[in-house]
Motif scaffolding. Structure first.
Motif, PDB file in Angstrom:
ATOM      1  N   ALA A 347      45.432 -19.628 -11.170  1.00 60.80           N
ATOM      2  CA  ALA A 347      45.712 -19.466  -9.745  1.00 60.80           C
ATOM      3  C   ALA A 347      45.545 -18.001  -9.338  1.00 60.80           C
ATOM      4  O   ALA A 347      45.968 -17.086 -10.037  1.00 60.80           O
ATOM      5  CB  ALA A 347      47.124 -19.942  -9.432  1.00 60.80           C
ATOM      6  N   GLY A 348      44.874 -17.799  -8.188  1.00 59.61           N
ATOM      7  CA  GLY A 348      44.698 -16.460  -7.651  1.00 59.61           C
ATOM      8  C   GLY A 348      43.567 -15.659  -8.242  1.00 59.61           C
ATOM      9  O   GLY A 348      43.362 -14.505  -7.857  1.00 59.61           O
ATOM     10  N   SER A 349      42.776 -16.242  -9.159  1.00 60.21           N
ATOM     11  CA  SER A 349      41.682 -15.496  -9.788  1.00 60.21           C
ATOM     12  C   SER A 349      40.340 -16.156  -9.470  1.00 60.21           C
ATOM     13  O   SER A 349      40.280 -17.264  -8.950  1.00 60.21           O
ATOM     14  CB  SER A 349      41.881 -15.431 -11.308  1.00 60.21           C
ATOM     15  N   ALA A 350      39.263 -15.451  -9.795  1.00 60.46           N
ATOM     16  CA  ALA A 350      37.921 -15.986  -9.567  1.00 60.46           C
ATOM     17  C   ALA A 350      37.474 -16.798 -10.784  1.00 60.46           C
ATOM     18  O   ALA A 350      37.803 -16.475 -11.928  1.00 60.46           O
ATOM     19  CB  ALA A 350      36.937 -14.852  -9.303  1.00 60.46           C
ATOM     20  N   PHE A 384      34.964 -20.028  -1.313  1.00 59.50           N
ATOM     21  CA  PHE A 384      33.866 -19.154  -1.725  1.00 59.50           C
ATOM     22  C   PHE A 384      34.099 -17.769  -1.127  1.00 59.50           C
ATOM     23  O   PHE A 384      34.269 -17.640   0.087  1.00 59.50           O
ATOM     24  CB  PHE A 384      32.517 -19.681  -1.227  1.00 59.50           C
ATOM     25  N   GLY A 385      34.100 -16.758  -1.978  1.00 54.62           N
ATOM     26  CA  GLY A 385      34.174 -15.392  -1.487  1.00 54.62           C
ATOM     27  C   GLY A 385      35.426 -15.049  -0.727  1.00 54.62           C
ATOM     28  O   GLY A 385      35.458 -14.084   0.034  1.00 54.62           O
ATOM     29  N   GLY A 386      36.492 -15.825  -0.878  1.00 49.20           N
ATOM     30  CA  GLY A 386      37.735 -15.524  -0.198  1.00 49.20           C
ATOM     31  C   GLY A 386      37.839 -16.067   1.203  1.00 49.20           C
ATOM     32  O   GLY A 386      38.854 -15.868   1.872  1.00 49.20           O
ATOM     33  N   PRO A 404      28.072 -18.679  -4.484  1.00 50.10           N
ATOM     34  CA  PRO A 404      28.889 -17.465  -4.564  1.00 50.10           C
ATOM     35  C   PRO A 404      30.103 -17.724  -5.456  1.00 50.10           C
ATOM     36  O   PRO A 404      30.455 -18.881  -5.733  1.00 50.10           O
ATOM     37  CB  PRO A 404      29.315 -17.224  -3.108  1.00 50.10           C
ATOM     38  N   PRO A 405      30.758 -16.673  -5.916  1.00 47.67           N
ATOM     39  CA  PRO A 405      31.940 -16.874  -6.769  1.00 47.67           C
ATOM     40  C   PRO A 405      33.003 -17.717  -6.062  1.00 47.67           C
ATOM     41  O   PRO A 405      33.279 -17.518  -4.885  1.00 47.67           O
ATOM     42  CB  PRO A 405      32.446 -15.447  -7.025  1.00 47.67           C
ATOM     43  N   VAL A 406      33.568 -18.664  -6.785  1.00 46.53           N
ATOM     44  CA  VAL A 406      34.657 -19.489  -6.259  1.00 46.53           C
ATOM     45  C   VAL A 406      35.968 -18.828  -6.655  1.00 46.53           C
ATOM     46  O   VAL A 406      36.172 -18.481  -7.816  1.00 46.53           O
ATOM     47  CB  VAL A 406      34.599 -20.917  -6.829  1.00 46.53           C
ATOM     48  N   ARG A 407      36.844 -18.637  -5.672  1.00 41.90           N
ATOM     49  CA  ARG A 407      38.140 -18.016  -5.941  1.00 41.90           C
ATOM     50  C   ARG A 407      39.233 -19.058  -5.829  1.00 41.90           C
ATOM     51  O   ARG A 407      39.333 -19.773  -4.836  1.00 41.90           O
ATOM     52  CB  ARG A 407      38.411 -16.863  -4.975  1.00 41.90           C
TER      53      ARG A 407
END
Length: 585
Positions: A347-350, A384-386, A404-407
């Motif tokens: 939780a809370g990380s990428a 995605f991307g916050g 894009p990175p999933v957070r």
């Protein structure tokens, strides 16, 4: 850039006493000295929204570089009251903002509003500046991380038509070791980027050619000097601090107001490119929709010619009608996973892995230029991307599209990331993603005090604990505190010390979370009538375990002695059992 956004005086800008007075008044409102924004002790990014730096009155973010002067179309993109976040491409093309660029603007707004709410930064202002500075990163020509496919560079700032700014970065950002050049979609010059640059996409780099980094830095700059952008005077000052030209102010405001009336997301790389620049003769407004010419009735058709008969000599061969080449999407026969690993994050990380698909034609060859939509489906706060729940990515020459990175958010459990080809109904590629609880591998007490109490009371000292993961503070980690029977057989205890629930009832298992520094303090612990040494065990996801002794003793006896009752002696009796008579002599 220099320590602030610039003053690019447009050639041929409107002049006059009124304009000069306005510029003088707004310029004079800027602070007299330059104070760089603070950084944290580790030399990291400037705190988001900490717009407390005073900007020099004569600096320039762009070194008087040219900007695009195209104006919005006269017709509005949407009627008042309609959504400004339409997910499909409709309306005037100029109203569309490429997906990744739009996500970067919205992420910057969200981030800065959470840390500097008094600034009231609207993402449409960043969009207006981005349109004027670079045409929204050249129509959204960025990769999956938000970095432009090729650097966006302004002209050499060699004093010929622009400011004369000698090199400040050894060519690191602008590839010029003699003079500086404005860089990236928001056109920072290197010296300004050195002060205001951000790493907003979490890739470990502060890159002026990355739209996430540049949009965040631009938002921070616009909010500097405690500006409230909901106030017209502060809004004008913010724009003029970026480029002190009244023509620039008007151009940005026109796009800002246009985007406020409505806009929509379009695929990356498909944005409308501006035409006019402030250093070239104007060609007029942005292209307007061409009205349809009135239909003129056609004369009666001529008699039909006899159909050619290929069996007869001399019959001409008919010419087939021209065919339209298929679009990239039309060439795709299927999409498949391109080696994506397991999607798991705390939780809370990428997520370390990024969903990657490959578009193939009927022969199995990769297809480039295909718009692939990645969307997050399920009950989750991951994004995605916050910011975004859905993004579009164009396949490259290898036919691959990388999301894009999933957070991960704070909601644990599973959800789905789904990839589809835009405009087609092909079988999607779906990925199962899992968000696990935050973890700590070590728990230690905050002090070494012996914890003692007597029966029927409570412990005078409360238990403090610090949780860490790989030596770093573990924030927001769920910690379970349980009264257990023994270390060897750690079953929940039904007697001895206890916490209290909201109604004051005994509670011997409790779940609490650490704070931002990995610390927590347990609630008060009470005792019943059992006197012995009890055990409290603390555990966390990730393996952190701590066992604490709780000593309960009986109250000490009262030191005051209790008096012993006395009895009177029995009377003396004769042998006959009667009292002895007294004789008189």
């Amino acid at each position: 850039m220099a320590a602030q956004f610039g003053r690019r005086l447009r050639r041929g800008a409107t002049s006059g006493a009124v304009v000069a007075a306005a510029v003088a008044a707004l310029a004079a409102s800027q602070g007299p000295g330059a104070v760089p924004p603070p950084t944290d002790s580790a030399g990291g990014d400037r705190p988001v929204g900490a717009g407390d730096a005073t900007l020099p009155p004569d600096g320039s973010a762009t070194g008087d570089s040219p900007y695009y002067t195209d104006l919005p179309p006269l017709n509005t993109p949407n009627k008042p009251g309609t959504s400004i976040d339409l997910p499909i491409v409709t309306g005037p093309a100029e109203a569309g903002i490429p997906a990744t660029v739009l996500a970067a603007y919205k992420r910057a707004e969200q981030s800065i509003r959470s840390s500097d709410p008094a600034c009231h930064l609207p993402w449409q202002l960043l969009a207006g500046i981005g349109k004027v500075e670079s045409g929204q990163a050249r129509g959204g020509r960025v990769d999956a991380n938000g970095t432009t496919l090729s650097p966006i560079l302004g002209p050499k700032l060699n004093g010929v038509g622009f400011a004369n700014i000698s090199d400040t970065d050894d060519g690191a950002f602008d590839n010029d070791t003699t003079h500086d050049r404005a860089v990236g979609p928001m056109q920072f010059i290197p010296s300004t980027w050195a002060t205001w640059g951000q790493d907003a996409n979490g890739d470990g780099r502060k890159d002026p050619n990355n739209i996430y980094d540049a949009a965040q830095a631009a938002g921070l700059y616009l909010c500097a000097n405690n500006r409230d952008l909901a106030v017209k005077a502060d809004l004008d000052r913010a724009i003029l601090s970026y480029n002190r030209s009244t023509e620039y102010l008007r151009t940005v405001l026109s796009w800002f107001e246009y985007y406020q009336r409505g806009t929509h997301q379009i695929p990356d790389g498909s944005g409308v490119l501006p035409i006019d620049r402030s250093d070239t003769p104007s060609t007029g407004r942005s292209p307007q929709p061409t009205p349809t010419a009135p239909v003129t009735p056609s004369p009666s058709p001529a008699p039909a010619k006899p159909k050619p008969n290929p069996s007869q000599p001399g019959t001409p061969t008919p010419t087939p009608p021209p065919t339209t080449p298929p679009t990239a999407a039309a060439k795709v026969a299927r999409i498949k996973d391109a080696g994506t690993g397991t999607l798991t994050a705390t939780a809370g990380s990428a997520f370390a892995e990024r969903p990657t698909v490959e578009a193939l034609d009927a022969t199995g060859k990769p297809v480039a230029g295909v718009s692939v939509r990645f969307e997050i489906v399920g009950s989750t706060d991951a994004n995605f991307g916050g910011v975004a729940k859905s993004v579009q990515v164009t396949t490259g020459s290898t036919g691959r599209a990388v999301a894009p990175p999933v957070r991960a958010g704070e909601v644990t459990g599973t959800f789905t990331v789904r990839a589809t080809v835009v405009g087609r109904t092909l079988i999607p590629v779906s990925y199962l993603a899992t968000v696990t609880e935050r973890q700590a591998d070590t728990l230690v007490r905050g002090d070494a005090k012996e914890l003692t109490a007597t029966t029927g009371g409570q412990f005078a000292d409360r238990v403090t604990v610090k949780a860490t993961l790989d030596g770093a503070p573990a924030s927001s980690v769920a910690l379970t505190a349980t009264m257990i029977t023994s270390s060897a057989v750690p079953l929940p205890n039904t007697k001895g010390p206890y916490f209290k629930d909201a109604d004051g009832r005994p509670l011997r298992t409790l779940v609490v979370k650490t704070d931002a520094n990995g610390l927590l303090t347990l609630p008060d612990i009470y005792t019943d009538d059992q006197a012995e040494t009890f055990l409290l065990r603390l555990t966390t996801p990730g393996g952190g375990t701590l066992t604490i002794e709780l000593k309960v003793t009986a109250p000490a006896p009262d030191p005051t002695p209790t008096p012993t009752p006395t009895t009177s002696p029995a009377p003396t009796s004769s042998s006959t059992g009667s009292p002895e008579a007294t004789r008189t002599p």
